[in-house]
Design an enzyme around this catalytic site. Structure first.
Site, mmCIF file in Angstrom:
data_model
loop_
_atom_site.group_PDB
_atom_site.id
_atom_site.type_symbol
_atom_site.label_atom_id
_atom_site.label_comp_id
_atom_site.label_asym_id
_atom_site.label_seq_id
_atom_site.Cartn_x
_atom_site.Cartn_y
_atom_site.Cartn_z
ATOM 1 N N LYS A 113 0.836 -1.209 0.000
ATOM 2 C CA LYS A 113 0.000 0.000 0.000
ATOM 3 C C LYS A 113 0.868 1.256 0.000
ATOM 4 C CE LYS A 113 -4.184 -1.786 2.234
ATOM 5 N NZ LYS A 113 -5.106 -1.636 3.370
ATOM 6 N N LYS A 199 -4.851 -10.430 -6.833
ATOM 7 C CA LYS A 199 -6.023 -10.591 -5.973
ATOM 8 C C LYS A 199 -7.161 -9.675 -6.413
ATOM 9 C CE LYS A 199 -5.958 -8.557 -2.008
ATOM 10 N NZ LYS A 199 -5.670 -8.033 -0.659
ATOM 11 N N LYS A 202 -10.846 -4.116 -3.910
ATOM 12 C CA LYS A 202 -11.705 -2.926 -4.008
ATOM 13 C C LYS A 202 -10.961 -1.768 -4.655
ATOM 14 C CE LYS A 202 -13.877 -3.688 0.497
ATOM 15 N NZ LYS A 202 -13.573 -3.344 1.894
HETATM 16 P P1 AMP Z 1 -10.962 -5.590 3.152
HETATM 17 O O1 AMP Z 1 -11.716 -5.381 1.882
HETATM 18 O O2 AMP Z 1 -9.494 -5.369 2.945
HETATM 19 O O3 AMP Z 1 -11.526 -4.884 4.315
HETATM 20 O O4 AMP Z 1 -11.093 -7.158 3.452
HETATM 21 C C1 AMP Z 1 -12.132 -7.716 4.210
HETATM 22 C C2 AMP Z 1 -12.042 -9.222 4.257
HETATM 23 O O5 AMP Z 1 -12.146 -9.773 2.945
HETATM 24 C C3 AMP Z 1 -10.717 -9.761 4.832
HETATM 25 O O6 AMP Z 1 -10.978 -10.908 5.618
HETATM 26 C C4 AMP Z 1 -9.935 -10.129 3.603
HETATM 27 O O7 AMP Z 1 -8.986 -11.141 3.859
HETATM 28 C C5 AMP Z 1 -11.034 -10.622 2.680
HETATM 29 N N1 AMP Z 1 -10.662 -10.453 1.264
HETATM 30 C C6 AMP Z 1 -10.399 -9.291 0.612
HETATM 31 N N2 AMP Z 1 -10.108 -9.523 -0.682
HETATM 32 C C7 AMP Z 1 -10.188 -10.865 -0.858
HETATM 33 C C8 AMP Z 1 -10.012 -11.730 -2.001
HETATM 34 N N3 AMP Z 1 -9.689 -11.262 -3.203
HETATM 35 N N4 AMP Z 1 -10.182 -13.056 -1.812
HETATM 36 C C9 AMP Z 1 -10.525 -13.552 -0.600
HETATM 37 N N5 AMP Z 1 -10.711 -12.798 0.499
HETATM 38 C C10 AMP Z 1 -10.549 -11.469 0.384
#
Ligand code: AMP
Ligand code: TRP
Length: 335
Positions: A113, A199, A202
């Site tokens: 990041k 990956k 968002k």
């Molecule tokens: P965040 O969007 O960073 O707040 O992520 C929230 C949750 O979603 C966390 O548990 C991440 O590990 C999971 N997560 C985010 N992106 C992925 C992805 N591409 N595949 C699987 N899990 C994800």
């Protein structure tokens, strides 16, 4: 015996996508009746990169509505907003003072990041994993269901707890409980639709790279139609050589509820022209109930406000007890 505790959270930054769902939220829902669950919308984490104050509150609200729409049941689970429970920031400070700087500088997600932020890296971005450790440790969580990308942050959380216990606890009375990560094999790392080696995220500038939980049926169809594939005939699981194919087959398996073996067999002789429509249908079918429930919940602001108010109270009761325990262990003057 009382139930084990589960805690997890998602940042209210932009649209939640199927990676968030399959990697995290789906697992929260599946096992919730067996645990005492706390799910927070981690809005304090969302400001560790530049954010727009005009949309933060709305995103927080919508994320909480999506938790409910995905099937979080208030009989077993508490939903709350991280910034409503001030113990999170207070414990973060206490943990900051015992966390070595080089533990944070090693974090992969920070390094990734930070590169994207250029000149604009805040102290908060570096401190992000300590805030996450506070989220988890405040609730004496036994299990933390997350996607694969959070593994290192959970290891750090354990290291911080061990350090506090070593310095300030006695061997038979630890100050903090050591949490265990819960990372499912399938869905823990959903990949981008436009590049099977990165990956789904968002923050990817291209919306075509992800399927958001609230995308319309037409948009889901368009995204799958245009997604990256390979020219090989017959579809097979092969992460090394066929990352896109492996990702799409995994999505089909998860959304259709079929096992990986069944999926492999069903699709072994298919071409993309045959596979894409069945993947589209399975995806739309799986997301439809979530989308329907979301519309009903998000339009009932009074209900959602009451859920979050009650959630805050329950969370505060637990969090404040832990905070007091840590402050006592660290030797603060009591009120
Ligand atoms: P965040 O969007 O960073 O707040 O992520 C929230 C949750 O979603 C966390 O548990 C991440 O590990 C999971 N997560 C985010 N992106 C992925 C992805 N591409 N595949 C699987 N899990 C994800
Ligand atoms: N850092 C997590 C992510 O980006 C979100 C998060 C914050 C979290 N606090 C948490 C996840 C506590 C689990 C437990 O995915």
């Amino acid at each position: 015996m009382s139930k084990q505790r589960v805690l997890s959270g998602v940042q209210p930054t932009g649209n939640l996508h199927i990676g968030n769902y399959l990697g995290a939220i789906r697992n929260w829902v599946e096992d919730q009746s067996n645990y005492d669950n706390f799910f927070c919308v981690v809005d304090l984490h969302a400001i560790t990169v530049p954010h727009d104050p005009k949309i933060l509150a709305n995103n927080t609200y919508n994320t909480a509505a999506l938790y409910l729409a995905c099937g979080i049941d208030l009989e077993y689970s508490t939903i709350f907003v991280q910034s409503h429970v001030t113990a999170h920031t207070e414990l973060t400070w206490l943990l900051n003072c015992i966390t070595p700087l080089n533990w944070l500088e090693r974090m992969i997600q920070f390094k990734e990041k930070a590169v994207k932020q250029g000149e604009n890296v805040s102290v908060g971005l570096l401190d992000y994993p300590v805030l996450m450790a506070a989220d988890i440790l405040l609730y004496d969580a036994d299990r933390v269901p997350v996607g694969e990308d959070q593994k290192q942050h959970l290891e750090l959380t354990r290291d911080i707890a061990i350090r506090i216990n070593d310095k300030f606890g006695s061997p038979d009375i630890p100050v903090l409980k050591l949490p265990n990560p819960l990372i499912r094999k399938e869905g823990a790392r959903v990949m981008s639709l436009t590049d099977g080696t990165s990956k789904m995220s968002k923050s990817d500038p291209s919306d075509m790279s992800r399927i958001n939980l609230l995308d319309s049926q037409e948009l889901i169809q368009k995204k799958i139609k245009r997604c990256k594939t390979d020219p090989i005939k017959g579809l097979t699981f092969d992460v090394e050589n066929r990352p896109e194919c492996t990702n799409l087959l995994t999505l089909y398996s998860l959304f259709s509820g079929k096992s990986l073996e069944e999926t492999a067999k069903e699709c072994e002789n298919m071409g993309w022209g045959q596979f894409k429509p069945i993947l589209t249908e399975a995806t739309i079918e799986a997301l439809k109930p979530i989308q329907d429930r979301y519309q009903a919940i998000v339009n009932d602001k009074g209900y959602l406000d009451s859920v979050l108010r009650e959630g805050c109270q329950k969370a505060e009761t637990v969090a404040n007890q832990t905070l007091l325990r840590v402050k006592n262990a660290l030797g603060f003057l009591q009120k």
